[in-house]
Design an enzyme around this catalytic site. Sequence first.
Site, mmCIF file in Angstrom:
data_model
loop_
_atom_site.group_PDB
_atom_site.id
_atom_site.type_symbol
_atom_site.label_atom_id
_atom_site.label_comp_id
_atom_site.label_asym_id
_atom_site.label_seq_id
_atom_site.Cartn_x
_atom_site.Cartn_y
_atom_site.Cartn_z
ATOM 1 N N LYS A 1 -9.231 -25.931 8.488
ATOM 2 C CA LYS A 1 -10.226 -26.857 7.925
ATOM 3 C C LYS A 1 -10.449 -28.041 8.850
ATOM 4 C CE LYS A 1 -8.477 -25.949 3.256
ATOM 5 N NZ LYS A 1 -7.723 -26.605 2.163
ATOM 6 N N HIS B 1 10.846 -24.249 27.134
ATOM 7 C CA HIS B 1 11.334 -23.391 26.041
ATOM 8 C C HIS B 1 12.858 -23.548 26.033
ATOM 9 C CE1 HIS B 1 11.757 -20.327 23.154
ATOM 10 N NE2 HIS B 1 11.021 -19.374 23.667
ATOM 11 N N ARG C 1 11.049 -12.909 18.187
ATOM 12 C CA ARG C 1 12.464 -13.239 18.249
ATOM 13 C C ARG C 1 12.762 -14.695 17.949
ATOM 14 N NH1 ARG C 1 11.741 -8.891 21.092
ATOM 15 N NH2 ARG C 1 9.930 -10.046 21.748
ATOM 16 N N THR C 2 12.006 -15.598 18.563
ATOM 17 C CA THR C 2 12.353 -17.011 18.429
ATOM 18 C C THR C 2 12.251 -17.442 16.967
ATOM 19 O OG1 THR C 2 11.585 -17.405 20.672
ATOM 20 C CG2 THR C 2 11.889 -19.340 19.286
HETATM 21 C C1 NCD Z 1 9.076 -15.925 25.665
HETATM 22 C C2 NCD Z 1 8.065 -17.002 25.353
HETATM 23 O O1 NCD Z 1 7.476 -17.039 24.270
HETATM 24 O O2 NCD Z 1 7.904 -17.861 26.199
HETATM 25 N N1 NCD Z 1 9.444 -15.187 24.552
HETATM 26 C C3 NCD Z 1 10.553 -15.611 23.839
HETATM 27 O O3 NCD Z 1 10.567 -16.678 23.273
HETATM 28 N N2 NCD Z 1 11.614 -14.805 23.835
HETATM 29 C C4 NCD Z 1 8.756 -15.097 26.821
HETATM 30 C C5 NCD Z 1 7.432 -14.427 26.933
HETATM 31 O O4 NCD Z 1 6.566 -14.552 26.060
HETATM 32 O O5 NCD Z 1 7.261 -13.724 27.936
#
Ligand code: NCD
Length: 304
Positions: free
Chosen positions: A84, A133, A55-56
Amino acid sequence: VSWRGRDVVSMRDFSRGDLEVLFERAREMERYTRSGLDVLRGRVMAVAFFEPSTRTRLSFETAMKRLGGEVVGFSSAEGTSVEKGETFSDTIRMLDAYADVIVVRHRLEGAARLAAEIAQSPVVNAGDGSFNHPTQAMLDLYTIWREKGRIDGLKIGIMGDLKYARTVNSLLEGLSLFDVEIALISPEFLRPRQETLDYVQSRGLRLRAYTRLEEALGELDVLYVVRIQKERFLDPLEFERVKGSYKLTAESLRGAKDDLIVLHPLPRVDELDASVDRTRHAAYFRQAAYGVPLRMALLSLVLS
Ligand code: NCD
């Protein structure tokens, strides 16, 4: 402070006013998620993803393309010169020479901050380690604001791996900018880090800890669920101890307010049962869809 040219590394760098500007812009962008809006023509976004993502990365890429911009980059270190032996710093330096904004995801905490120090172009943290995040937290807050019409005054439950989930840490930091009450629901062992608790409490966030959902459920307006972050456990035995320790089902939502919304950053594994999808509470697929207008807003603000 304006958004222009800013790095997006930690929620702690943003004010409530910054978020309000972002939300208003995202609301406008909802109209253009299909038709597009040609405001970033000729601009290039580099995605440097050293860790898996669906998704991100794809919502960032979609957002950039809908704004008329271009995307370069990679979604795993495989196939790049990292194999490398090229260092992270050299990789970032190169992307900085090619692109106008760099979106980074990495297994290690601090990777995005380091990238931001190296690069002249703005760096966006798409998740590094188990702590930050920020764009997911912005999306989570936007979803609440959008679905509930406000954030202040709400009671918000956060359930699951509160210790290793970076989305939870960033979300708590973001929620500390609002007047909300938080129920932390998790096994004792998966409570948030003390440093996070101290930080958000020093900013006035009201928290209560529970081990069972039933104790908190009836009061909640929002319930945010996260998976156990298996890959972040240092000790596989620790994971075995907490594995399967919570699971949300349609049945376990009996006793919830009618208008409770359930959020989840996704991916889900076994903590959020598919039976919840059919309830009126499920808002997590809409939440994922808001990722595009929210990231269109963010990119247009940073690159304006
Ligand atoms: C999350 C992450 O990567 O931290 N996913 C996301 O970006 N929607 C949550 C997760 O991996 O559980």
